[in-house]
Design a protein around this motif. Structure first.
Motif, mmCIF file in Angstrom:
data_model
loop_
_atom_site.group_PDB
_atom_site.id
_atom_site.type_symbol
_atom_site.label_atom_id
_atom_site.label_comp_id
_atom_site.label_asym_id
_atom_site.label_seq_id
_atom_site.Cartn_x
_atom_site.Cartn_y
_atom_site.Cartn_z
ATOM 1 N N VAL A 12 0.829 -1.208 0.000
ATOM 2 C CA VAL A 12 0.000 0.000 0.000
ATOM 3 C C VAL A 12 0.862 1.256 0.000
ATOM 4 O O VAL A 12 0.747 2.091 -0.881
ATOM 5 N N MET A 13 1.748 1.405 0.998
ATOM 6 C CA MET A 13 2.637 2.568 1.074
ATOM 7 C C MET A 13 3.892 2.163 1.832
ATOM 8 O O MET A 13 3.815 1.707 2.965
ATOM 9 N N ASP A 14 5.054 2.299 1.201
ATOM 10 C CA ASP A 14 6.297 1.890 1.860
ATOM 11 C C ASP A 14 6.725 2.897 2.932
ATOM 12 O O ASP A 14 6.115 3.953 3.100
ATOM 13 N N GLY A 15 7.774 2.544 3.642
ATOM 14 C CA GLY A 15 8.230 3.363 4.751
ATOM 15 C C GLY A 15 8.667 4.763 4.373
ATOM 16 O O GLY A 15 8.347 5.728 5.070
ATOM 17 N N MET A 16 9.396 4.912 3.280
ATOM 18 C CA MET A 16 9.871 6.244 2.904
ATOM 19 C C MET A 16 8.712 7.149 2.497
ATOM 20 O O MET A 16 8.680 8.321 2.853
ATOM 21 N N GLU A 17 7.747 6.612 1.760
ATOM 22 C CA GLU A 17 6.585 7.427 1.391
ATOM 23 C C GLU A 17 5.797 7.803 2.646
ATOM 24 O O GLU A 17 5.306 8.932 2.763
ATOM 25 N N THR A 18 5.713 6.893 3.584
ATOM 26 C CA THR A 18 5.022 7.184 4.844
ATOM 27 C C THR A 18 5.706 8.336 5.566
ATOM 28 O O THR A 18 5.047 9.286 6.003
ATOM 29 N N ILE A 19 7.032 8.272 5.674
ATOM 30 C CA ILE A 19 7.781 9.338 6.344
ATOM 31 C C ILE A 19 7.613 10.661 5.605
ATOM 32 O O ILE A 19 7.378 11.710 6.223
ATOM 33 N N THR A 20 7.692 10.625 4.287
ATOM 34 C CA THR A 20 7.534 11.845 3.483
ATOM 35 C C THR A 20 6.167 12.482 3.731
ATOM 36 O O THR A 20 6.046 13.691 3.897
ATOM 37 N N ARG A 21 5.127 11.644 3.765
ATOM 38 C CA ARG A 21 3.772 12.169 3.988
ATOM 39 C C ARG A 21 3.562 12.667 5.417
ATOM 40 O O ARG A 21 2.845 13.639 5.637
ATOM 41 N N LEU A 22 4.180 11.987 6.370
ATOM 42 C CA LEU A 22 4.108 12.476 7.747
ATOM 43 C C LEU A 22 4.715 13.876 7.844
ATOM 44 O O LEU A 22 4.158 14.774 8.476
ATOM 45 N N GLN A 23 5.863 14.065 7.188
ATOM 46 C CA GLN A 23 6.553 15.352 7.235
ATOM 47 C C GLN A 23 5.817 16.442 6.464
ATOM 48 O O GLN A 23 5.932 17.621 6.790
ATOM 49 N N ALA A 24 5.051 16.056 5.459
ATOM 50 C CA ALA A 24 4.319 17.032 4.644
ATOM 51 C C ALA A 24 3.025 17.502 5.314
ATOM 52 O O ALA A 24 2.472 18.527 4.938
#
Length: 134
Positions: free
Chosen positions: A57-69
């Motif tokens: 669904v969503m990998d770790g880096m995309e998750t971190i990027t979205r958390l930061q955004a």
């Protein structure tokens, strides 16, 4: 109690991390993927989000990027917990925004200490709320 979210598609890893952190005094919520982690982070405002690098669904880096955004979650520290052990993977994750990185298999005491230290950056009194566990 200090809240932590653990996002990993492996149920065994989630359970192990949850039990370790609960024994150390943390309140732990689990997510099976990055999308669930994002929703939980916005709702619960945890002290730390732990993410696996490779999830459906969503990998770790995309998750971190979205958390930061997201203004509501941008200040939550993140710890990448990954089976990728290469230095290039570690450096890349740290450059792209992970606050810390631990490889699987992990040392239990090290995981607890790193989570405690990350949590202390957002909750300075956290050191009183979670105890050391080996």
């Amino acid at each position: 109690m200090t809240k932590v979210i653990v996002a990993d598609d492996d149920e065994t890893i989630r359970m192990l991390v949850r039990v370790l952190l609960q024994r150390a005094g943390f309140e732990v919520s689990e997510a099976k993927n990055g999308q669930e982690a994002l929703a939980l982070a916005e709702e619960l405002q945890p002290a730390v989000v732990i993410v696996d690098s490779m999830m459906p669904v969503m990998d770790g880096m995309e998750t971190i990027t979205r958390l930061q955004a997201n203004p509501a979650t941008k200040d939550i520290p993140t710890l990448m917990l990954s089976g990728r052990r290469g230095s290039e993977d570690i450096v890349s994750a740290l450059r792209e925004g992970a606050d810390d990185y631990i490889t699987k298999p992990f040392d239990r005491a090290e995981l607890i200490e790193r989570v405690r230290r990350l949590a202390a950056t957002t909750q300075p009194d956290m050191t009183d709320g979670a105890r050391a566990v080996s």
